[in-house]
Design an enzyme around this catalytic site. Structure first.
Site, PDB file in Angstrom:
ATOM      1  N   HIS A   1      44.282  77.706  57.985  1.00  0.00           N
ATOM      2  CA  HIS A   1      44.591  78.124  56.610  1.00  0.00           C
ATOM      3  C   HIS A   1      45.283  77.020  55.816  1.00  0.00           C
ATOM      4  O   HIS A   1      45.708  77.231  54.683  1.00  0.00           O
ATOM      5  CB  HIS A   1      45.490  79.370  56.688  1.00  0.00           C
ATOM      6  CG  HIS A   1      45.594  80.154  55.433  1.00  0.00           C
ATOM      7  ND1 HIS A   1      46.778  80.341  54.769  1.00  0.00           N
ATOM      8  CD2 HIS A   1      44.652  80.810  54.703  1.00  0.00           C
ATOM      9  CE1 HIS A   1      46.592  81.086  53.702  1.00  0.00           C
ATOM     10  NE2 HIS A   1      45.310  81.380  53.629  1.00  0.00           N
TER      11      HIS A   1
ATOM     12  N   LYS B   1      45.850  73.728  53.504  1.00  0.00           N
ATOM     13  CA  LYS B   1      45.159  73.055  52.398  1.00  0.00           C
ATOM     14  C   LYS B   1      45.865  71.726  52.181  1.00  0.00           C
ATOM     15  O   LYS B   1      46.976  71.676  51.655  1.00  0.00           O
ATOM     16  CB  LYS B   1      45.206  73.871  51.105  1.00  0.00           C
ATOM     17  CG  LYS B   1      44.522  75.231  51.174  1.00  0.00           C
ATOM     18  CD  LYS B   1      45.504  76.313  51.466  1.00  0.00           C
ATOM     19  CE  LYS B   1      44.826  77.683  51.419  1.00  0.00           C
ATOM     20  NZ  LYS B   1      45.712  78.739  51.923  1.00  0.00           N
TER      21      LYS B   1
ATOM     22  N   ASP C   1      44.137  57.653  49.865  1.00  0.00           N
ATOM     23  CA  ASP C   1      44.581  56.273  50.120  1.00  0.00           C
ATOM     24  C   ASP C   1      45.897  56.212  50.884  1.00  0.00           C
ATOM     25  O   ASP C   1      46.573  55.177  50.880  1.00  0.00           O
ATOM     26  CB  ASP C   1      44.709  55.495  48.804  1.00  0.00           C
ATOM     27  CG  ASP C   1      43.356  55.247  48.148  1.00  0.00           C
ATOM     28  OD1 ASP C   1      42.332  55.306  48.860  1.00  0.00           O
ATOM     29  OD2 ASP C   1      43.328  54.998  46.929  1.00  0.00           O
TER      30      ASP C   1
ATOM     31  N   HIS D   1      49.106  84.694  44.048  1.00  0.00           N
ATOM     32  CA  HIS D   1      48.691  84.169  45.353  1.00  0.00           C
ATOM     33  C   HIS D   1      49.676  83.136  45.897  1.00  0.00           C
ATOM     34  O   HIS D   1      49.445  82.537  46.938  1.00  0.00           O
ATOM     35  CB  HIS D   1      47.290  83.548  45.224  1.00  0.00           C
ATOM     36  CG  HIS D   1      46.625  83.209  46.517  1.00  0.00           C
ATOM     37  ND1 HIS D   1      46.469  81.903  46.958  1.00  0.00           N
ATOM     38  CD2 HIS D   1      46.084  83.992  47.475  1.00  0.00           C
ATOM     39  CE1 HIS D   1      45.833  81.910  48.122  1.00  0.00           C
ATOM     40  NE2 HIS D   1      45.592  83.158  48.465  1.00  0.00           N
TER      41      HIS D   1
ATOM     42  N   LYS E   1      52.850  81.273  47.684  1.00  0.00           N
ATOM     43  CA  LYS E   1      53.615  81.482  48.911  1.00  0.00           C
ATOM     44  C   LYS E   1      54.915  80.699  48.765  1.00  0.00           C
ATOM     45  O   LYS E   1      54.925  79.474  48.894  1.00  0.00           O
ATOM     46  CB  LYS E   1      52.845  80.983  50.139  1.00  0.00           C
ATOM     47  CG  LYS E   1      51.439  81.598  50.298  1.00  0.00           C
ATOM     48  CD  LYS E   1      50.396  80.718  49.702  1.00  0.00           C
ATOM     49  CE  LYS E   1      48.977  81.055  50.145  1.00  0.00           C
ATOM     50  NZ  LYS E   1      48.541  82.408  49.990  1.00  0.00           N
TER      51      LYS E   1
ATOM     52  N   ASP F   1      69.235  80.697  47.753  1.00  0.00           N
ATOM     53  CA  ASP F   1      70.451  80.291  47.045  1.00  0.00           C
ATOM     54  C   ASP F   1      70.257  79.125  46.079  1.00  0.00           C
ATOM     55  O   ASP F   1      71.234  78.459  45.717  1.00  0.00           O
ATOM     56  CB  ASP F   1      71.545  79.891  48.047  1.00  0.00           C
ATOM     57  CG  ASP F   1      71.932  81.025  48.978  1.00  0.00           C
ATOM     58  OD1 ASP F   1      71.748  82.192  48.596  1.00  0.00           O
ATOM     59  OD2 ASP F   1      72.416  80.742  50.089  1.00  0.00           O
TER      60      ASP F   1
END
Length: 397
Positions: free
Chosen positions: A143, A145, A150, A315, A317, A322
């Protein structure tokens, strides 16, 4: 007993045994991998079009290599534009490696794959369904990404490649997500992780090749990357919850924390931590909305605030502690990310960048509505049945 019923029972037993043995095998091979603290410069993206503009421009300007791992690349207009760009760079003599999850990117056509290879792109699927654990391997997804250009520019976050991430899905509407672009020391760790995953699938070992690790300047934001392979993510999240002294914010499209994280959240609420959770009101998969309800009710009774995002589909995450620690990455706050998927998160410890993130979080909350206990209590029988079913299969949602 009918043949169909016997077959169904055998299928369920086989799937259970397959999954347990596959999980045991995975845990034997899993290892704790924590990259060191680094200093990099970050840019935050919450809009797919802005992200694609910069990502495609960085790819266009690549001079040595392009390494990309996505969970999903679809078979649509923006996906074709992305693949054409990779082929164009490969024809220029740039090294291009593209690694895609086999199930997540199942819409990618055989013709597109053939064209990629014919034009010089090094292409591979990862996490294909394989013996001996067919059911388990069908559920275990990469999962992550990750993009490295370079060895100097990196990307990580929640966006994949497809029209829906531009807000073009009429059912989901505006797509709200968090993605990071970074330059500086941290790019080398993304490179290591990509090449680790590439080696696992292709057996081509490039991890120690110096040409992929140019000298990198020190950036301003302290951070570290935390990769997980279906193990150890829960402990990382538990540590974040325990570190909270007054505020804890969790944003996730799928809120299915499991017992340990749920208990940790309730203990945090008992010690006076102000807990805010943001989830989408819309659902992009069946049953995920119902699966969160058994966790929401005790948290609402404990005084936690749970918001539902209403301006499209949420979507992102993210976890903030704090205003001192901010986690942005690929892992959802759900059982699949905790126990099955391969993920990578970025823990950022820079207050000035966290202030930038907080402004986006505040905007998200403004576009959301508080969930009340009354809304999810005394549900009709049909909805309770869906909740029972969602709870039973929550591990695989």
């Amino acid at each position: 007993m009918s043949f169909f019923f016997r077959f169904l029972v055998l299928l369920v037993v086989w799937a259970g045994v397959d999954f347990c043995l596959g999980r045991r095998n995975q845990l034997k091979r899993a290892e704790v991998r924590k990259f060191p603290m680094r200093h990099s410069d970050f840019r935050l993206y919450t809009c797919g079009q802005t992200l694609y503009d910069d990502l495609f421009a960085d790819i266009q300007h690549a001079r040595h290599h392009i390494h990309i791992l996505f969970f999903i690349v679809n078979n649509d207009r923006v996906s074709h534009k992305f693949l054409e760009l990779l082929m164009e760079k490969a024809r220029q003599g740039i090294e291009v490696r593209l690694l895609l999850d086999r199930i997540g990117s199942h819409h990618l056509s055989k013709d597109s794959i053939r064209q990629l290879r014919e034009n010089g792109v090094h292409f591979s699927f990862c996490h294909t369904i394989r013996l001996p654990f067919l059911f388990y391997s069908a559920n275990q997804r990469n999962h992550r990404k990750i993009t490295i250009i370079d060895g100097k520019i990196g990307y990580i976050g929640g966006f994949n490649i497809g029209e829906e991430y531009l807000g073009h899905d009429p059912q989901l509407g505006n797509w709200r997500d968090y993605h990071l672009r970074l330059t500086g020391e941290g790019v080398q760790d993304l490179q290591v992780q990509f090449l680790h995953d590439w080696r696992d699938e292709t057996k081509e070992d490039l991890i120690k090749e110096s040409k992929y690790y140019p000298a990198l300047a020190k950036g301003s934001a302290l951070h570290r990357f935390v990769p997980t392979d279906g193990a150890y993510l829960q402990q990382a999240f538990l540590d974040l919850i325990e570190e909270a002294e007054h505020d804890l914010y969790i944003g996730t499209p799928y809120f299915i924390p499991g017992r340990k994280l749920q208990r940790a959240l309730l203990r945090a609420a008992e010690r006076g931590i102000r807990i805010t959770i943001l989830v989408p009101k819309k659902a992009d998969h069946p049953l995920v909305r119902e699966a969160k309800l058994p966790y929401c009710r005790p948290l609402l009774r404990a005084g936690c605030s749970i918001y539902q995002f209403e301006d499209g589909f949420f979507h992102a995450k993210i976890i903030m502690v704090d205003g001192r620690i901010c986690d942005i990455g690929t892992a959802n706050f759900d059982l699949r990310s905790l126990y099955i998927n391969h993920e990578i998160n970025c823990f950022i410890y820079d207050k000035s960048f966290i202030e930038v993130v907080k402004k986006e979080v505040d905007q998200d909350l403004e576009n959301s509505q508080l969930l009340t206990l009354e809304e999810i209590s005394n549900l009709p029988f049909s909805k309770r049945c869906k909740e029972w079913l969602a709870t039973a299969v929550a591990f695989f949602l």
